[in-house]
Every structure is written in C-alpha cells, then in structure tokens.
Write an enzyme that holds these catalytic residues in place. Structure first.
Site, PDB file in Angstrom:
ATOM      1  NE  ARG A   1      -0.071  16.919 -11.911  1.00 18.75           N
ATOM      2  CZ  ARG A   1       0.527  16.048 -10.920  1.00 18.75           C
ATOM      3  NH1 ARG A   1       0.332  16.006  -9.925  1.00 18.75           N
ATOM      4  NH2 ARG A   1       1.490  15.333 -11.719  1.00 18.75           N
TER       5      ARG A   1
ATOM      6  CG  HIS B   1      -2.410  10.200 -23.890  1.00 24.10           C
ATOM      7  ND1 HIS B   1      -3.069  10.477 -22.730  1.00 24.10           N
ATOM      8  CD2 HIS B   1      -1.277  10.461 -23.546  1.00 24.10           C
ATOM      9  CE1 HIS B   1      -2.411  10.699 -21.711  1.00 24.10           C
ATOM     10  NE2 HIS B   1      -1.078  10.744 -22.257  1.00 24.10           N
TER      11      HIS B   1
ATOM     12  CD  GLU C   1       5.467  16.246 -22.078  1.00 25.15           C
ATOM     13  OE1 GLU C   1       4.760  16.950 -21.695  1.00 25.15           O
ATOM     14  OE2 GLU C   1       4.900  14.795 -22.047  1.00 25.15           O
TER      15      GLU C   1
ATOM     16  CE  LYS D   1       4.545  17.319 -13.540  1.00 30.07           C
ATOM     17  NZ  LYS D   1       4.715  16.041 -14.422  1.00 30.07           N
TER      18      LYS D   1
ATOM     19  CE  LYS E   1      -1.656  13.738 -13.661  1.00 31.37           C
ATOM     20  NZ  LYS E   1      -1.932  14.131 -15.213  1.00 31.37           N
TER      21      LYS E   1
ATOM     22  NE  ARG F   1      -4.065  -1.877   2.088  1.00 37.99           N
ATOM     23  CZ  ARG F   1      -3.899  -3.165   2.581  1.00 37.99           C
ATOM     24  NH1 ARG F   1      -2.835  -3.138   3.505  1.00 37.99           N
ATOM     25  NH2 ARG F   1      -4.467  -4.231   2.378  1.00 37.99           N
TER      26      ARG F   1
ATOM     27  CD  GLU G   1      -4.852  15.973 -14.350  1.00 42.64           C
ATOM     28  OE1 GLU G   1      -3.845  15.445 -14.418  1.00 42.64           O
ATOM     29  OE2 GLU G   1      -5.419  15.565 -15.298  1.00 42.64           O
TER      30      GLU G   1
ATOM     31  CG  HIS H   1      -0.612  15.184 -22.439  1.00 39.03           C
ATOM     32  ND1 HIS H   1       0.223  16.448 -22.618  1.00 39.03           N
ATOM     33  CD2 HIS H   1       0.545  14.521 -21.854  1.00 39.03           C
ATOM     34  CE1 HIS H   1       1.497  16.226 -22.155  1.00 39.03           C
ATOM     35  NE2 HIS H   1       1.619  14.932 -21.805  1.00 39.03           N
TER      36      HIS H   1
ATOM     37  CG  ASN I   1      -3.627  16.404 -18.930  1.00 37.50           C
ATOM     38  OD1 ASN I   1      -2.587  15.826 -18.801  1.00 37.50           O
ATOM     39  ND2 ASN I   1      -4.440  16.500 -18.112  1.00 37.50           N
TER      40      ASN I   1
ATOM     41  CG  HIS J   1       4.724  11.055 -23.972  1.00 35.74           C
ATOM     42  ND1 HIS J   1       3.566  10.682 -24.166  1.00 35.74           N
ATOM     43  CD2 HIS J   1       4.799  12.134 -23.078  1.00 35.74           C
ATOM     44  CE1 HIS J   1       2.854  11.576 -23.114  1.00 35.74           C
ATOM     45  NE2 HIS J   1       3.514  12.250 -22.547  1.00 35.74           N
TER      46      HIS J   1
HETATM   47  N1  LIG Z   1       4.192  10.991 -14.860  1.00 37.96           N
HETATM   48  C1  LIG Z   1       4.228  11.995 -15.571  1.00 37.96           C
HETATM   49  O1  LIG Z   1       3.693  13.054 -14.879  1.00 37.96           O
HETATM   50  C2  LIG Z   1       4.399  11.789 -16.993  1.00 37.96           C
HETATM   51  C3  LIG Z   1       4.770  13.045 -17.599  1.00 37.96           C
HETATM   52  C4  LIG Z   1       5.319  12.971 -19.002  1.00 37.96           C
HETATM   53  C5  LIG Z   1       5.466  11.704 -19.637  1.00 37.96           C
HETATM   54  N2  LIG Z   1       5.030  10.623 -18.841  1.00 37.96           N
HETATM   55  C6  LIG Z   1       5.472   9.316 -19.539  1.00 37.96           C
HETATM   56  O2  LIG Z   1       6.930   9.116 -19.673  1.00 37.96           O
HETATM   57  C7  LIG Z   1       6.826   8.348 -20.724  1.00 37.96           C
HETATM   58  C8  LIG Z   1       7.793   8.933 -21.952  1.00 37.96           C
HETATM   59  O3  LIG Z   1       9.239   9.044 -21.128  1.00 37.96           O
HETATM   60  P1  LIG Z   1      10.279   9.064 -22.279  1.00 37.96           P
HETATM   61  O4  LIG Z   1      10.130   9.966 -23.344  1.00 37.96           O
HETATM   62  O5  LIG Z   1      11.184   9.390 -21.074  1.00 37.96           O
HETATM   63  O6  LIG Z   1      10.538   7.776 -22.853  1.00 37.96           O
HETATM   64  P2  LIG Z   1      11.167   6.340 -22.371  1.00 37.96           P
HETATM   65  O7  LIG Z   1      11.273   6.056 -21.000  1.00 37.96           O
HETATM   66  O8  LIG Z   1      10.674   5.435 -23.232  1.00 37.96           O
HETATM   67  O9  LIG Z   1      12.918   6.647 -22.755  1.00 37.96           O
HETATM   68  C9  LIG Z   1      13.006   6.879 -24.280  1.00 37.96           C
HETATM   69  C10 LIG Z   1      14.069   6.121 -24.862  1.00 37.96           C
HETATM   70  O10 LIG Z   1      15.530   6.300 -24.427  1.00 37.96           O
HETATM   71  C11 LIG Z   1      16.048   5.448 -23.575  1.00 37.96           C
HETATM   72  N3  LIG Z   1      16.920   6.037 -22.812  1.00 37.96           N
HETATM   73  C12 LIG Z   1      16.582   6.720 -21.386  1.00 37.96           C
HETATM   74  N4  LIG Z   1      17.726   7.227 -20.825  1.00 37.96           N
HETATM   75  C13 LIG Z   1      18.504   7.194 -21.611  1.00 37.96           C
HETATM   76  C14 LIG Z   1      20.171   7.593 -21.842  1.00 37.96           C
HETATM   77  N5  LIG Z   1      20.543   8.621 -20.834  1.00 37.96           N
HETATM   78  N6  LIG Z   1      20.863   7.280 -22.979  1.00 37.96           N
HETATM   79  C15 LIG Z   1      20.496   6.403 -23.619  1.00 37.96           C
HETATM   80  N7  LIG Z   1      19.120   6.021 -23.856  1.00 37.96           N
HETATM   81  C16 LIG Z   1      18.268   6.450 -22.916  1.00 37.96           C
HETATM   82  C17 LIG Z   1      15.260   4.426 -23.232  1.00 37.96           C
HETATM   83  O11 LIG Z   1      15.704   3.379 -22.851  1.00 37.96           O
HETATM   84  C18 LIG Z   1      14.131   4.382 -24.018  1.00 37.96           C
HETATM   85  O12 LIG Z   1      14.492   3.678 -25.236  1.00 37.96           O
HETATM   86  C19 LIG Z   1       5.458   7.913 -21.445  1.00 37.96           C
HETATM   87  O13 LIG Z   1       5.115   6.679 -20.969  1.00 37.96           O
HETATM   88  C20 LIG Z   1       4.538   9.001 -20.659  1.00 37.96           C
HETATM   89  O14 LIG Z   1       3.306   8.655 -20.408  1.00 37.96           O
HETATM   90  C21 LIG Z   1       4.667  10.635 -17.556  1.00 37.96           C
END
Ligand SMILES: NC(=O)c1ccc[n+]([C@@H]2O[C@H](COP(=O)([O-])OP(=O)(O)OC[C@H]3O[C@@H](n4cnc5c(N)ncnc54)[C@H](O)[C@@H]3O)[C@@H](O)[C@H]2O)c1
Length: 362
Positions: free
Chosen positions: A242, A253, A186, A228, A144, A122, A238, A249, A246, A266
């Site tokens: 907040r 999405h 972003e 942020k 999130k 939990r 949210e 988004h 989006n 993304h």
């Molecule tokens: N929780 C939130 O508030 C929030 C906000 C925005 C996005 N997200 C989520 O984040 C995700 C997207 O994140 P992302 O764009 O980081 O994608 P990701 O985590 O898939 O990383 C992108 C790619 O880069 C590689 N990688 C990561 N760090 C590296 C490094 N230093 N050197 C070489 N390769 C590296 C990863 O292995 C992957 O292949 C989505 O799922 C999205 O929904 C969440």
C-alpha cells in the site's frame, strides 16, 4: 448495473467490506438503507459544499434524525479544532455507538469525518459521500482517516473503514476546474504505480475528461477505485504494497507544508511530487529520462504544475521531508519508478540525492 454510467464495486476486507456505488446523478442512499435507517445521523460538510448538496442528501436519508455539522472550508481547517467541532456536534446530537456519521465534501471532509468516526466511542460507522474528483478516486476509499498537525500533514489519524462510499459524479459539475485537475494528479499516480496502460487511456480520453463526459468520468472513477481497492485488499494497514500509493506524496506533503497548505492543492503537489520522483529515479539510475517527460506531458495537458515554485527552495523542502512518517535513521523511504507502471519502495535515499532531484525540477 443501472446504465452505462452507473457502476458498483466492492472492497473485500472480511467484516469490514463495503460497496462503492458510482452514479451519474443523485445520491444513491436507498441502496444502503439498512446502514442508516432508524439511526441518528450527523452529516459533516463544509460551507462550500453544504449549500450545494446537503439538502439533497438529507432528503435521501428520509426518516432519519439528521443534524448537520458545517465546518469552514479548506485544508488549513483539517485540524484538531474542526475534529473537535465534529465530536461536539455528535455529543450535542446525543449520538451513541450505533449511530452514524456521513461525510459530504472533498478529501478534507472525508478524512476528518472518518477520524471523528474512528475516535467517537472508540469507533462508530460512517459513510463517505465524496464530492471532488480526488476524493471520489482516492480519499474516500481505503480507510485512511486523519487531520494535520502544525508539524506536518496527516500526522494524527487512524485506519477506519467506511461502511459505504456513495459517488454522485454530477457533483463534479460544480467543482472549480483547478480542483478537478488536481484530482487527475492522483489518477495519473495510479498509472505511474502499476498501470502503464491507464496512462495511455488518460491521454486518449483527455478531451472527454476535460469536457466532463459522464460516461468517461464514470469509467475513470471506476478504474481508479478498482486500482485502489486491489492495493488496499492486499495491504489494508500499509505494511507493504500500500505504501506504493504514496508515489509523489513525500515530496508532495513537503510542498503543501512549505506553502502552509495554500500554495498547491493536494493533487497538484502530488503531480509535481511525481515529477520529482521520476527525476530522482533517473538520477539514481533506475529509469531513463523519458519517464519524467512522459509524465510531464500528461500532467501539463491537464493543467497541472511540473516545476517548483520559485518561492520554495530545495533545502526548505528537504528539511520538511525529515519530518515525514517514512524517515528511518536519517534515510528517506520513497516510492520510485523503474518505468511507467513500475513503482517500487526505495529505502535509504540520501538527503543529497533528494536535493539534487528537487533542484532539477526548478
Ligand atoms: N485518506 C486518503 O486515503 C486520502 C487520499 C488522498 C488525499 N487525501 C486527503 O484529501 C485532501 C484533499 O482532498 P480534495 O482535493 O478533495 O480537497 P478539499 O476537500 O479541500 O476540496 C477541494 C475544494 O473543493 C470544494 N468542493 C468540494 N466538492 C465540491 C463540489 N462538488 N463543488 C464545488 N466545490 C466543491 C471544497 O469545499 C474545497 O474548497 C487532503 O487533505 C489529502 O490529504 C486523503
């Protein structure tokens, strides 16, 4: 502050407050030693990032009983199988409620690690070590957490704040250029929401950003985290403001789901989603045509997509948008703009309006 490129921010959420430490090199875990010292730690990463940085993180957690959970890479693996694999690794490591999860990777790893931390017994503590630009400016901050469901993105999740965010900007030097650009998508979003001057800053610094100037990157990340933080402090769960985060988004999405998370990154989907939101804002009479143009010029300068891929139809996107968490009684709730930096929540957008806006972006 250690030097020009090291920065520290704090997110103030009462008992759930935490620091965000930005450093040009190294994983500054010493600064938060009380959070991990003497605990069992599970380091969650993937098969791309772990070979690059896991050893350095484990070294920085000196004296801890650390095990690693290395997941397959990619958004397609942001699912219940990976989440269960983390829980299985926690069970095998004999972790209790007082132990600690540490994420090491991009937003996918941050979101899944956070969700595993939220669900294990939990809720236990976790630390985010984001390694993509997108996760350093967005996904690692704000609590999130979640995974995707076959029906849509991030449909399963929880709000669960990390205890610290540790950013090593040198990790961006190994990030593929396309992933780096996706992070800028972003960053532009923050400008579109309520920071028009930040759009100017991004334009002015475009070259330095693309050349990975350590000083400029550190400034970029600190500014984005500060935006942020401001929003999350006002509205952690949210319920109101907040939702502005989006921007782009809801379209984004749907773009990701339409391509089974393999067509657009993304941040690319968010960038194109912002163009669609600007077009919809124009078509509904909220702003002039120039808003879309200004956003397009900036996004294109960073190599981000501004037109819909020919293989996706507007009808297909709208069908997917029906599944969004933000649809109420058949009407869509979207973030639109009255101008740069003037985003607002519009409830009651008709599907015909969505269709027209998307068609204008093909
Ligand atoms: N929780 C939130 O508030 C929030 C906000 C925005 C996005 N997200 C989520 O984040 C995700 C997207 O994140 P992302 O764009 O980081 O994608 P990701 O985590 O898939 O990383 C992108 C790619 O880069 C590689 N990688 C990561 N760090 C590296 C490094 N230093 N050197 C070489 N390769 C590296 C990863 O292995 C992957 O292949 C989505 O799922 C999205 O929904 C969440």
């Amino acid at each position: 502050m250690k030097n020009q490129t090291s920065k520290q921010l704090e997110i103030n959420l009462g008992q759930r407050s935490y620091p965000i430490l930005i450093n040009p090199d190294g994983f500054d875990l010493a600064a938060i030693e009380p959070l991990w010292s003497g605990k069992k730690v599970l380091l969650v990463s993937n098969d791309v990032v772990a070979p690059l940085y896991a050893e350095a993180v484990i070294d920085a957690l000196e004296g801890c009983d650390v095990k690693c959970c290395v997941l397959p890479d990619g958004e397609v693996h942001k699912n219940s199988t990976s989440w269960l694999a983390i829980l299985d690794a926690m069970a095998a490591h004999g972790m209790t409620r007082t132990d600690l999860l540490v994420s090491l990777g991009g937003g996918v790893i941050c979101d899944m690690t956070g969700f595993a931390a939220a669900s294990w017994m939990r809720g236990i503590d976790f630390i985010q070590i984001p390694t993509t630009l997108l996760s350093q400016i967005d996904a690692s901050v704000g609590g999130k957490t979640g995974i995707n469901h076959a029906q849509g993105k991030n449909l399963i999740g929880a709000f669960h704040q990390p205890r610290a965010v540790i950013i090593n900007t040198a990790t961006l030097n190994t990030l593929p250029a396309r992933e780096f650009a996706a992070g800028i998508g972003e960053a532009v979003k923050y400008g579109g929401i309520n920071q028009a001057q930040f759009i100017d800053w991004l334009s002015t610094k475009q070259q330095a950003i693309l050349e990975h100037s350590a000083v400029v990157l550190s400034e970029l990340i600190a500014q984005c985290c500060a935006f942020k933080v401001q929003v999350v402090e006002q509205d952690e769960k949210e319920q109101g403001v907040r939702a502005l985060l989006n921007l782009g988004h809801t379209f984004g999405h749907a773009l990701e789901t339409a391509t089974n998370y393999q067509g657009y990154l993304h941040g690319e989907a968010v960038a194109l989603g912002m163009v669609m939101a600007a077009e919809l804002s124009y078509q509904l009479g909220y702003c002039d045509k120039q808003l879309r143009k200004t956003l397009e010029n900036l996004l294109q300068g960073f190599g981000l997509p501004i037109k819909l891929d020919k293989e996706i139809t507007a009808d297909q996107l709208v069908r997917l948008m029906r599944l969004d968490k933000k649809v109420q009684s058949g009407k869509h709730r979207l973030i639109l703009m009255k101008g740069l930096g003037q985003a607002f929540i519009e409830t009651g957008v008709e599907e015909s309006d969505l269709l027209n806006a998307i068609k204008a972006c093909t």
